[in-house]
Design an enzyme around this catalytic site. Structure first.
Site, mmCIF file in Angstrom:
data_model
loop_
_atom_site.group_PDB
_atom_site.id
_atom_site.type_symbol
_atom_site.label_atom_id
_atom_site.label_comp_id
_atom_site.label_asym_id
_atom_site.label_seq_id
_atom_site.Cartn_x
_atom_site.Cartn_y
_atom_site.Cartn_z
ATOM 1 C CE LYS A 39 -4.083 -2.139 2.556
ATOM 2 N NZ LYS A 39 -4.909 -2.068 3.549
ATOM 3 C CG ASN A 83 0.127 9.961 10.051
ATOM 4 O OD1 ASN A 83 -0.892 10.985 10.064
ATOM 5 N ND2 ASN A 83 -0.094 9.202 9.172
ATOM 6 C CB SER A 133 -4.602 14.529 18.352
ATOM 7 O OG SER A 133 -5.563 13.902 19.040
ATOM 8 C CE1 TYR A 147 -10.236 8.598 14.513
ATOM 9 C CE2 TYR A 147 -11.727 10.529 14.576
ATOM 10 C CZ TYR A 147 -10.478 9.894 14.353
ATOM 11 O OH TYR A 147 -9.566 10.634 13.658
#
Length: 283
Positions: A39, A83, A133, A147
């Site tokens: 990917k 990240n 964040s 989440y």
């Protein structure tokens, strides 16, 4: 000797990949990590960007990655960018606890694990840790409890690391990211939401699914623009918080100056809560 940066979550089309290209253009030796090298996309063909497989929820994978980087750099690392992360949209009553824990493993505990593994290299370099964040951690969204709470926790973890690493000579910066258009939030890449037949929210599944897919929004910031802003802010030493992306500054303003109940109501107007009897807070 070249400055060094390691960035997690560098799959094609995402913020990590965009940042990797910008750091490379600025003369950094870049370590770009992905869960699956298949990917990685165009990053794989750029000299000076080393692609590494890393599962940020695995302490052993992190340890192996840290050992490899230490050998490449002589035991130092100038910048670590945490990240990598995952999204989750589902009513809390329907959430799988096992899946919810995996979200926390990726968005919260991976930051701690990466800090523990790479701290010796950052301390030696008097380096910087940058933790990505989300503005979602500052808002109470229906359907995003897993989440958004993980992002709130991630921000607190990052801020605590800032305090604890400062005496060791390491700078820690938290990025509160607003809306950014990446391949990860392209609706075509996101599976349809499926709620259990017993769910109280069955009749608004389609609405929740729209939130899950976040949809391509014209006001979301281009990923390359967001990445360049974040990298430049970090390298320019701009504060302990960086706010970039759609609504990132607006979130702070609303949180600061609007009454809590009004803010919560405004951001949940399109959540279809009124279709299941929602009338706002009861207090």
């Amino acid at each position: 000797m070249l400055k060094t940066v390691l960035i997690t979550g560098c799959s094609h089309g995402g913020l990590g990949a965009a940042m990797a290209k910008i750091y490379h253009a600025k003369g950094f030796q870049v370590f770009a990590t992905v869960r699956n090298k298949a990917k990685v996309g165009s990053l794989g063909g750029i000299d000076g960007i080393e692609i590494m497989e890393l599962e940020v929820t695995s302490v052993e994978s992190i340890r192996q990655c840290a050992n490899t980087v230490a050998k490449r750099t002589g035991g130092t690392l100038d910048i670590l960018v945490n990240n990598a992360g995952v999204n989750a949209i589902v009513p809390l009553l329907d959430a799988s606890l096992d899946d919810a824990k995996k979200v926390y493993d990726a968005n919260v505990w991976s930051v701690v694990a990466m800090a523990q593994a790479f701290a010796p290299m950052l301390i030696k370099a008097k380096g910087t840790m940058c933790n990505i964040s989300s503005v979602s951690g500052e808002m109470v969204f229906a359907w995003a409890g897993v989440y958004s709470s993980s992002r709130s926790a991630g921000t607190r973890i990052s801020e605590t690391l800032r305090l604890e690493l400062a005496p060791l000579g390491v700078r820690v910066v938290t990025v509160i990211l607003g809306g950014v258009q990446t391949s990860g939030n392209d609706p075509s890449n996101i599976a349809d939401l499926e709620l259990p037949s017993s769910s109280y929210y069955q009749k608004i599944t389609a609405v929740i699914d729209l939130h899950k897919k976040t949809m391509v929004h014209p006001n979301k910031q281009n990923v390359d623009v967001a990445a360049e802003n974040v990298v430049n802010d970090l390298l320019n030493g701009r504060g302990i918080f960086i706010r970039r992306g759609q609504a990132s500054t607006l979130s702070w303003l609303f949180n600061t100056f609007l009454p809590y109940r009004l803010f919560t109501y405004l951001i949940n107007r399109e959540s279809a809560l009124d279709k299941i009897g929602f009338r706002g807070d009861t207090e």
